[in-house]
Design a protein around this motif. Sequence first.
Motif, PDB file in Angstrom:
ATOM      1  N   GLY A 181      28.168 -31.418   4.214  1.00  0.00           N
ATOM      2  CA  GLY A 181      27.840 -32.802   3.853  1.00  0.00           C
ATOM      3  C   GLY A 181      27.730 -32.986   2.348  1.00  0.00           C
ATOM      4  O   GLY A 181      28.247 -33.958   1.788  1.00  0.00           O
ATOM      5  N   ILE A 182      27.055 -32.034   1.676  1.00  0.00           N
ATOM      6  CA  ILE A 182      26.892 -32.116   0.216  1.00  0.00           C
ATOM      7  C   ILE A 182      28.247 -32.008  -0.483  1.00  0.00           C
ATOM      8  O   ILE A 182      28.544 -32.769  -1.416  1.00  0.00           O
ATOM      9  CB  ILE A 182      25.924 -31.010  -0.283  1.00  0.00           C
ATOM     10  CG1 ILE A 182      24.493 -31.319   0.177  1.00  0.00           C
ATOM     11  CG2 ILE A 182      25.975 -30.878  -1.804  1.00  0.00           C
ATOM     12  CD1 ILE A 182      23.492 -30.224  -0.084  1.00  0.00           C
ATOM     13  N   ILE A 183      29.105 -31.082  -0.008  1.00  0.00           N
ATOM     14  CA  ILE A 183      30.448 -30.920  -0.593  1.00  0.00           C
ATOM     15  C   ILE A 183      31.267 -32.192  -0.386  1.00  0.00           C
ATOM     16  O   ILE A 183      31.995 -32.625  -1.281  1.00  0.00           O
ATOM     17  CB  ILE A 183      31.168 -29.697   0.034  1.00  0.00           C
ATOM     18  CG1 ILE A 183      30.510 -28.394  -0.440  1.00  0.00           C
ATOM     19  CG2 ILE A 183      32.655 -29.682  -0.307  1.00  0.00           C
ATOM     20  CD1 ILE A 183      30.929 -27.162   0.337  1.00  0.00           C
ATOM     21  N   SER A 184      31.129 -32.829   0.792  1.00  0.00           N
ATOM     22  CA  SER A 184      31.892 -34.046   1.092  1.00  0.00           C
ATOM     23  C   SER A 184      31.473 -35.212   0.195  1.00  0.00           C
ATOM     24  O   SER A 184      32.309 -36.010  -0.223  1.00  0.00           O
ATOM     25  CB  SER A 184      31.715 -34.447   2.559  1.00  0.00           C
ATOM     26  OG  SER A 184      32.144 -33.411   3.408  1.00  0.00           O
ATOM     27  N   ILE A 185      30.182 -35.303  -0.101  1.00  0.00           N
ATOM     28  CA  ILE A 185      29.695 -36.386  -0.968  1.00  0.00           C
ATOM     29  C   ILE A 185      30.152 -36.163  -2.410  1.00  0.00           C
ATOM     30  O   ILE A 185      30.657 -37.066  -3.071  1.00  0.00           O
ATOM     31  CB  ILE A 185      28.156 -36.500  -0.905  1.00  0.00           C
ATOM     32  CG1 ILE A 185      27.724 -37.051   0.456  1.00  0.00           C
ATOM     33  CG2 ILE A 185      27.624 -37.393  -2.023  1.00  0.00           C
ATOM     34  CD1 ILE A 185      26.236 -37.041   0.691  1.00  0.00           C
TER      35      ILE A 185
END
Length: 317
Positions: A270-274
Amino acid sequence: AGSALPAAVDIQPACLGLYCGRTVLSVNGSLETYGDCGVCPRGQRTDDNKICRECVGSPDRYDWLYLGFMAMLPLVLHWFFIEWYSGKKSSSALLQHVTALFECSIAAIVTLLVSDPVGSLHIRSCKVKKLSDWYTMLYNPSPDYITTVHCTHEAVYPLYTIVFIYYAFCLVLMMLLRPLLVKKIACGLGKSDRFKSIYAALYFFPILTVLQAVGGGLLYYAFPYIILVLSLVTLAVYMSASEVESFKDLLVRKKRLVVLVSHWLLHAYGIISISKLDKLEQDLPLLALVPAPAFFYLLTAKYTEPSRILSEGGNGH
């Protein structure tokens, strides 16, 4: 009256509608011949001049992360229902987990191989410019308010349809492999419980398909935040249901550690996607926040024990 008609024709735009375009019929040197204004063929979308152009780009990092999220959904649901219905008899659950992973992995590879260009793990795609690109059926023009010009096509080719193809392969592979496996290994379970995880999949695949059909564009923009919220909520629910209150409780059973690490991986995704990892020196340190919610829960769990709060409340009175 005779001169009014040509004037009206001159005023009318060359090609109405947000997604209507003219197909290129032939190319003679630098001269192109165009067809009538209408729907673009599959694998093409309109350019700024309302001409249908071939999608020749490749998905960017965010597109791949979105496809990864859509590919993970059935796998996570498979694992959840396998765990849910296997109960305490988890000897057969591990092999079912591995089989579900195998099914989804093969389905993903086959989906990429059958997508254009066929036989390659690369796919060609059109760039997503805005949310309306996902919902071209809502932008069919009605020039005279009576007849509608149908220009519905996949402007985000192939991000919309590739997910349906993947789900179809997942379903076919599950129906071929899982019943045979479950029949052989799930001896500890009753006859009715044996196939419940497969029945659950027959329910959630249509739901996922409708979700993609209706909310594909919304999911494309919102999925990183959905992952973060769900990974936090499900981790908190799991820890409270398993009565994990300290690091020692985690180490007692390997299964708890596996669940914790899998939530951490989802959180990192999720953090990488944001962040999209555009600036590595800024974005990589954010991954250090991944274990923070779990540690915060473990440090504060003993202070939020319901029985303790009730007993202290009673003593106060």
